[in-house]
Design an enzyme around this catalytic site. Sequence first.
Site, PDB file in Angstrom:
ATOM      1  N   ASP A   8      18.141  12.615  -9.998  1.00  0.00           N
ATOM      2  CA  ASP A   8      18.660  13.167  -8.756  1.00  0.00           C
ATOM      3  C   ASP A   8      17.886  14.477  -8.517  1.00  0.00           C
ATOM      4  O   ASP A   8      17.259  15.008  -9.441  1.00  0.00           O
ATOM      5  CB  ASP A   8      20.155  13.443  -8.949  1.00  0.00           C
ATOM      6  CG  ASP A   8      20.777  14.112  -7.752  1.00  0.00           C
ATOM      7  OD1 ASP A   8      20.539  13.659  -6.633  1.00  0.00           O
ATOM      8  OD2 ASP A   8      21.503  15.110  -7.954  1.00  0.00           O
ATOM      9  N   LEU A   9      17.907  14.997  -7.317  1.00  0.00           N
ATOM     10  CA  LEU A   9      17.167  16.235  -7.062  1.00  0.00           C
ATOM     11  C   LEU A   9      18.116  17.439  -6.914  1.00  0.00           C
ATOM     12  O   LEU A   9      18.165  18.324  -7.773  1.00  0.00           O
ATOM     13  CB  LEU A   9      16.290  16.069  -5.804  1.00  0.00           C
ATOM     14  CG  LEU A   9      15.222  17.140  -5.605  1.00  0.00           C
ATOM     15  CD1 LEU A   9      14.099  16.594  -4.756  1.00  0.00           C
ATOM     16  CD2 LEU A   9      15.754  18.383  -4.925  1.00  0.00           C
ATOM     17  N   ASP A  10      18.887  17.417  -5.812  1.00  0.00           N
ATOM     18  CA  ASP A  10      19.753  18.564  -5.512  1.00  0.00           C
ATOM     19  C   ASP A  10      20.789  18.758  -6.608  1.00  0.00           C
ATOM     20  O   ASP A  10      21.611  17.880  -6.841  1.00  0.00           O
ATOM     21  CB  ASP A  10      20.483  18.340  -4.183  1.00  0.00           C
ATOM     22  CG  ASP A  10      19.513  18.277  -3.012  1.00  0.00           C
ATOM     23  OD1 ASP A  10      18.715  19.198  -2.876  1.00  0.00           O
ATOM     24  OD2 ASP A  10      19.562  17.305  -2.249  1.00  0.00           O
ATOM     25  N   THR A  16      19.211  23.387  -4.724  1.00  0.00           N
ATOM     26  CA  THR A  16      19.402  23.154  -3.296  1.00  0.00           C
ATOM     27  C   THR A  16      20.860  22.859  -2.955  1.00  0.00           C
ATOM     28  O   THR A  16      21.247  23.032  -1.790  1.00  0.00           O
ATOM     29  CB  THR A  16      18.535  21.974  -2.821  1.00  0.00           C
ATOM     30  OG1 THR A  16      18.518  21.017  -3.862  1.00  0.00           O
ATOM     31  CG2 THR A  16      17.139  22.411  -2.448  1.00  0.00           C
ATOM     32  N   LYS A  44      28.450  16.407  -2.244  1.00  0.00           N
ATOM     33  CA  LYS A  44      27.253  16.376  -3.106  1.00  0.00           C
ATOM     34  C   LYS A  44      26.757  14.948  -3.286  1.00  0.00           C
ATOM     35  O   LYS A  44      27.543  14.049  -3.611  1.00  0.00           O
ATOM     36  CB  LYS A  44      27.560  16.997  -4.470  1.00  0.00           C
ATOM     37  CG  LYS A  44      27.643  18.511  -4.417  1.00  0.00           C
ATOM     38  CD  LYS A  44      27.802  19.089  -5.812  1.00  0.00           C
ATOM     39  CE  LYS A  44      27.860  20.594  -5.774  1.00  0.00           C
ATOM     40  NZ  LYS A  44      28.111  21.162  -7.100  1.00  0.00           N
ATOM     41  N   SER A 115      16.931  10.545  -5.028  1.00  0.00           N
ATOM     42  CA  SER A 115      17.689  11.559  -4.283  1.00  0.00           C
ATOM     43  C   SER A 115      18.067  11.031  -2.911  1.00  0.00           C
ATOM     44  O   SER A 115      17.273  10.324  -2.276  1.00  0.00           O
ATOM     45  CB  SER A 115      16.824  12.818  -4.113  1.00  0.00           C
ATOM     46  OG  SER A 115      17.414  13.687  -3.161  1.00  0.00           O
ATOM     47  N   ALA A 116      19.271  11.404  -2.467  1.00  0.00           N
ATOM     48  CA  ALA A 116      19.711  11.026  -1.114  1.00  0.00           C
ATOM     49  C   ALA A 116      19.018  11.872  -0.054  1.00  0.00           C
ATOM     50  O   ALA A 116      19.180  11.623   1.144  1.00  0.00           O
ATOM     51  CB  ALA A 116      21.219  11.202  -1.015  1.00  0.00           C
ATOM     52  N   LYS A 146      24.703   6.723  -2.015  1.00  0.00           N
ATOM     53  CA  LYS A 146      25.616   6.970  -3.129  1.00  0.00           C
ATOM     54  C   LYS A 146      27.019   7.133  -2.529  1.00  0.00           C
ATOM     55  O   LYS A 146      27.139   7.743  -1.472  1.00  0.00           O
ATOM     56  CB  LYS A 146      25.213   8.264  -3.856  1.00  0.00           C
ATOM     57  CG  LYS A 146      23.787   8.240  -4.410  1.00  0.00           C
ATOM     58  CD  LYS A 146      23.350   9.636  -4.876  1.00  0.00           C
ATOM     59  CE  LYS A 146      21.873   9.648  -5.224  1.00  0.00           C
ATOM     60  NZ  LYS A 146      21.378  10.978  -5.613  1.00  0.00           N
ATOM     61  N   GLU A 170      22.392  13.063 -12.940  1.00  0.00           N
ATOM     62  CA  GLU A 170      23.094  13.392 -11.687  1.00  0.00           C
ATOM     63  C   GLU A 170      24.055  14.564 -11.840  1.00  0.00           C
ATOM     64  O   GLU A 170      24.574  14.795 -12.933  1.00  0.00           O
ATOM     65  CB  GLU A 170      23.959  12.182 -11.280  1.00  0.00           C
ATOM     66  CG  GLU A 170      23.396  11.302 -10.208  1.00  0.00           C
ATOM     67  CD  GLU A 170      23.393  11.925  -8.812  1.00  0.00           C
ATOM     68  OE1 GLU A 170      23.998  13.009  -8.633  1.00  0.00           O
ATOM     69  OE2 GLU A 170      22.783  11.355  -7.912  1.00  0.00           O
ATOM     70  N   ASP A 171      24.286  15.272 -10.735  1.00  0.00           N
ATOM     71  CA  ASP A 171      25.262  16.369 -10.754  1.00  0.00           C
ATOM     72  C   ASP A 171      26.476  16.074  -9.883  1.00  0.00           C
ATOM     73  O   ASP A 171      27.381  16.918  -9.794  1.00  0.00           O
ATOM     74  CB  ASP A 171      24.626  17.671 -10.243  1.00  0.00           C
ATOM     75  CG  ASP A 171      24.356  17.610  -8.755  1.00  0.00           C
ATOM     76  OD1 ASP A 171      23.816  16.576  -8.302  1.00  0.00           O
ATOM     77  OD2 ASP A 171      24.705  18.560  -8.039  1.00  0.00           O
TER      78      ASP A 171
HETATM   79  P1  B16 Z   1      19.102  15.791   3.386  1.00  0.00           P
HETATM   80  P2  B16 Z   1      20.735  14.515  -4.010  1.00  0.00           P
HETATM   81  C1  B16 Z   1      21.660  14.985  -1.559  1.00  0.00           C
HETATM   82  O1  B16 Z   1      20.647  15.085  -2.515  1.00  0.00           O
HETATM   83  C2  B16 Z   1      22.528  16.230  -1.543  1.00  0.00           C
HETATM   84  O2  B16 Z   1      23.255  16.341  -2.742  1.00  0.00           O
HETATM   85  C3  B16 Z   1      23.481  16.165  -0.388  1.00  0.00           C
HETATM   86  O3  B16 Z   1      24.247  17.355  -0.338  1.00  0.00           O
HETATM   87  C4  B16 Z   1      22.688  15.991   0.906  1.00  0.00           C
HETATM   88  O4  B16 Z   1      23.568  15.858   2.020  1.00  0.00           O
HETATM   89  C5  B16 Z   1      21.828  14.752   0.788  1.00  0.00           C
HETATM   90  O5  B16 Z   1      20.965  14.869  -0.325  1.00  0.00           O
HETATM   91  C6  B16 Z   1      20.970  14.538   2.017  1.00  0.00           C
HETATM   92  O6  B16 Z   1      20.028  15.556   2.103  1.00  0.00           O
HETATM   93  O7  B16 Z   1      19.984  16.309   4.478  1.00  0.00           O
HETATM   94  O8  B16 Z   1      18.089  16.807   2.890  1.00  0.00           O
HETATM   95  O9  B16 Z   1      18.472  14.462   3.733  1.00  0.00           O
HETATM   96  O10 B16 Z   1      21.808  15.262  -4.699  1.00  0.00           O
HETATM   97  O11 B16 Z   1      20.983  13.018  -3.870  1.00  0.00           O
HETATM   98  O12 B16 Z   1      19.359  14.832  -4.551  1.00  0.00           O
HETATM   99 MG    MG Z   2      22.658  16.084  -6.603  1.00  0.00          MG
END
Ligand code: B16
Ligand code: MG
Length: 219
Positions: A8-10, A16, A44, A115-116, A146, A170-171
């Site tokens: 996962d990234l964020d 982030t 998240k 990552s989403a 997710k 993942e977090d």
């Molecule tokens: P974006 P992850 C997710 O990333 C975030 O946790 C989530 O808060 C965010 O809404 C989603 O990405 C979409 O991000 O608006 O930059 O496309 O945790 O899956 O890495």
């Molecule tokens: Mg995350």
Amino acid sequence: MFKGVLFDLDGVITDTAEYHYKAWKKLADDLGITIDRKFNESLKGVSREDSLRLILEYGEMTDQITDAQFQALATEKNDNYVVMIEEFSEADVFPGILPLLKALKQHKIKIALASASKNGPILLEKMHISDYFDAIVNPASVPNGKPAPDIFIAAAESINVPVTDCIGIEDSKAGIAAIKASGVLPIGVGQAADLGSDIALVDATDKLTFDYLTTVWAS
Ligand code: B16
Ligand code: MG
């Protein structure tokens, strides 16, 4: 031995998650909806559009927003968020992540981003770690976000490793549910109160050493 690690990234590679929260909080405040960090746990790992849906539902405003307004709000949040990550650099990679990426490469373990975030590729570039990744899944290419398992299944496929030979890190609650449903072995970054007590957990990314992953895999 595991053959792939799906990141996962964020909240795992960098902080982030805090900026997503700040950008959503500002948007919600402007709409007269009060969100706090507890509510933010449910955002998240959740896509931009689904996060906005959850905020509008929480503020009982779903029926008051047209499709055009919805799109405009999603764009406004992202515009604010993109300004916040403008200055991201190597210094923003969480402790322990770079040594882990290096160790995985040394051991010829494949690495994918699950990552989403549609901002994922830009962030990896800014932090100068793109080259460590064998694949980056485009979150727009999977049917369900997710907590559905789709992005972790796609990430394993993208590196040609069976899900049963992968570890996912993942977090978020939604992300851990996605990993579990995919058949990948989860490791959570966070607290049992948020992520559950039935998986391997670290409270900080500097604990994510290659040895730790090997121990979790063997247990
Ligand atoms: P974006 P992850 C997710 O990333 C975030 O946790 C989530 O808060 C965010 O809404 C989603 O990405 C979409 O991000 O608006 O930059 O496309 O945790 O899956 O890495
Ligand atoms: Mg995350």
